[in-house]
Design a protein around this motif. Sequence first.
Motif, short mmCIF file in Angstrom:
data_model
loop_
_atom_site.label_atom_id
_atom_site.label_comp_id
_atom_site.label_asym_id
_atom_site.label_seq_id
_atom_site.Cartn_x
_atom_site.Cartn_y
_atom_site.Cartn_z
N TYR A 1 -34.20 -25.44 -65.52
CA TYR A 1 -34.16 -24.36 -66.09
C TYR A 1 -35.48 -23.75 -67.09
O TYR A 1 -35.70 -22.84 -66.75
CB TYR A 1 -33.00 -23.98 -66.95
CG TYR A 1 -31.55 -24.06 -66.32
CD1 TYR A 1 -31.51 -23.00 -65.11
CD2 TYR A 1 -30.67 -24.66 -66.56
CE1 TYR A 1 -30.39 -22.95 -64.46
CE2 TYR A 1 -29.49 -24.69 -65.86
CZ TYR A 1 -29.14 -23.79 -64.77
OH TYR A 1 -28.33 -23.77 -63.98
N GLY A 2 -35.84 -24.95 -67.75
CA GLY A 2 -36.99 -24.68 -68.64
C GLY A 2 -38.31 -24.12 -67.63
O GLY A 2 -39.01 -23.38 -67.98
N LEU A 3 -38.55 -25.01 -66.62
CA LEU A 3 -39.76 -24.78 -65.79
C LEU A 3 -39.55 -23.63 -64.91
O LEU A 3 -40.76 -22.84 -64.69
CB LEU A 3 -39.64 -26.06 -64.88
CG LEU A 3 -40.25 -27.32 -65.49
CD1 LEU A 3 -40.18 -28.37 -64.58
CD2 LEU A 3 -41.66 -27.20 -66.05
N ALA A 4 -38.15 -23.04 -64.78
CA ALA A 4 -38.14 -21.99 -63.86
C ALA A 4 -38.72 -20.97 -64.77
O ALA A 4 -39.07 -19.81 -64.23
CB ALA A 4 -36.88 -21.84 -63.59
N VAL B 1 -39.27 -32.09 -60.79
CA VAL B 1 -38.01 -32.28 -61.39
C VAL B 1 -36.87 -31.99 -60.39
O VAL B 1 -35.95 -32.78 -60.37
CB VAL B 1 -38.04 -31.32 -62.61
CG1 VAL B 1 -36.66 -31.28 -63.30
CG2 VAL B 1 -38.87 -31.67 -63.66
N GLN B 2 -37.10 -31.05 -59.66
CA GLN B 2 -35.92 -30.50 -58.66
C GLN B 2 -35.62 -31.89 -57.71
O GLN B 2 -34.56 -32.37 -57.24
CB GLN B 2 -36.22 -29.29 -57.86
CG GLN B 2 -36.03 -28.30 -58.63
CD GLN B 2 -36.21 -27.01 -57.80
OE1 GLN B 2 -37.19 -26.95 -57.10
NE2 GLN B 2 -35.78 -25.67 -58.21
N GLU C 1 -24.77 -39.14 -67.24
CA GLU C 1 -24.51 -37.84 -67.77
C GLU C 1 -25.67 -37.37 -68.54
O GLU C 1 -26.26 -35.97 -68.36
CB GLU C 1 -23.46 -37.46 -68.47
CG GLU C 1 -22.17 -37.91 -67.53
CD GLU C 1 -20.66 -37.58 -68.38
OE1 GLU C 1 -20.89 -37.52 -69.58
OE2 GLU C 1 -19.67 -37.78 -67.93
N ALA C 2 -26.18 -38.14 -69.18
CA ALA C 2 -27.60 -37.57 -70.09
C ALA C 2 -28.68 -37.25 -69.10
O ALA C 2 -29.40 -36.28 -69.56
CB ALA C 2 -27.77 -38.78 -71.19
N LEU C 3 -28.88 -38.06 -68.38
CA LEU C 3 -29.96 -37.85 -67.28
C LEU C 3 -29.74 -36.41 -66.45
O LEU C 3 -30.86 -35.72 -66.52
CB LEU C 3 -30.11 -39.17 -66.31
CG LEU C 3 -31.08 -38.95 -65.20
CD1 LEU C 3 -32.61 -38.78 -65.93
CD2 LEU C 3 -31.05 -40.10 -64.25
N PHE C 4 -28.56 -36.37 -66.05
CA PHE C 4 -28.26 -35.21 -65.23
C PHE C 4 -28.38 -34.01 -66.15
O PHE C 4 -29.24 -32.94 -65.69
CB PHE C 4 -26.91 -35.42 -65.06
CG PHE C 4 -26.31 -34.15 -63.87
CD1 PHE C 4 -26.87 -34.13 -62.52
CD2 PHE C 4 -25.81 -33.06 -64.40
CE1 PHE C 4 -26.48 -32.90 -61.84
CE2 PHE C 4 -25.53 -31.98 -63.64
CZ PHE C 4 -25.82 -31.78 -62.36
N GLU D 1 -31.35 -31.18 -65.65
CA GLU D 1 -30.88 -29.68 -65.39
C GLU D 1 -31.65 -28.84 -66.50
O GLU D 1 -32.06 -27.71 -66.20
CB GLU D 1 -29.45 -29.67 -65.76
CG GLU D 1 -29.00 -28.33 -65.14
CD GLU D 1 -27.35 -28.52 -65.21
OE1 GLU D 1 -26.47 -27.82 -64.37
OE2 GLU D 1 -26.64 -29.08 -66.50
N GLY D 2 -31.87 -29.28 -67.74
CA GLY D 2 -32.45 -28.48 -68.69
C GLY D 2 -33.85 -28.31 -68.37
O GLY D 2 -34.58 -27.14 -68.39
#
Lengths: 165, 192
Positions: A93-96, A132-133, A82-85, A89-90
């Motif tokens: 969003y950050g790179l976007a 990352v994606q 879960e932490a990895l996910f 995910e963060g």
Amino acid sequence: MKDADLERGFEQLGDGGGPPEDWQDEVLARIAAAPPRRAPWPLVLAGASLVAATAAVTLFFVLRAPDKPPARPAPAATERAEALFERLEGAVYGLARTKDRAYRQLLDAHTEAERALAEKALEDARRELEQVQQQLMKAKIRMPRLDGGKIRVKCDPNDPLCGVE
Amino acid sequence: MHSSVARLPPHPEDEAREALARGDHREALTVLMQAYGRDLHRHCYQVLRDRDLADDVHQTVFVQAYRDLPGFAGRSSLRTWLYGIARHRLMDAMKIGSRWRRRFVRVEPLPEAADERPRADDALADGAEAHALAAALAQLSVDSRIAVLLRFREGMTFEEIGAVCREKPATVQARVARALPRLRAALSGGER
């Protein structure tokens, strides 16, 4: 051999001399001596008790609610997954957001140097976001079952980011 | 009206049923004992071929009849009902007798304790069909023996025998039909 012989044979069969003289008195005496027939209450009570006990035990087992399996603490592997996910995910969003900012800088560029810098930043952000994606796509985490089934994480085992077995 | 017509004596069956309807079970039993006691004793004796045992079974039948009279449903005649009780008690007596013989029979029979049943050959030598018939009857199964005696000695119909034995009349008839050739063969042995 004729059936008449058979009939004569039956007629001549001995009768044992008949019943004793006082047989009727003996029957009446046996009737008088016999204890009166009573209802078998002890047997009835024992049977009823047995039936009631069986019914009670059956009812107990039927009505007893099946215990829910105790809530198990999430295994460490699940927490790591879960932490990895969340981290990936963060990062997405950050790179976007970084990519949007670089794109805006490119639009606002007045000089060639600013334009080149913005294009490079945009390209870096796009590449990093793709990486990352891809990691996120690889890390397809299956949530564990409530009964504590085995956790499976579909990712490349050679991937250093795949920390979950 | 017809005062000159002699009144028939009441049939024991009706007399016993009237007593039952009054609740007088002892009177009903007395009527039954007087009406059917002798025939029933003869039947017991001819099935068992043992005087003492027949006396005991005969009395037991009436003792049980008195006990069960309040529950008599009237689906059959009282005579048939009595013979039904007798059949059960006779079968019990035969069963107990055979169990006793199995347990206490001597390996080497005493010279004077030979089989007391009349042998068919000896009986025919005396010219007595009855003795040969008794010997042949003793060879039949209890069910067959009772059915044959009820039919040919007590004069019951197959329907009545079926009611006594709690079986279909056709079944009883077949049983009697199977037994008859053996009885005829036993009797015709002397004519050879």
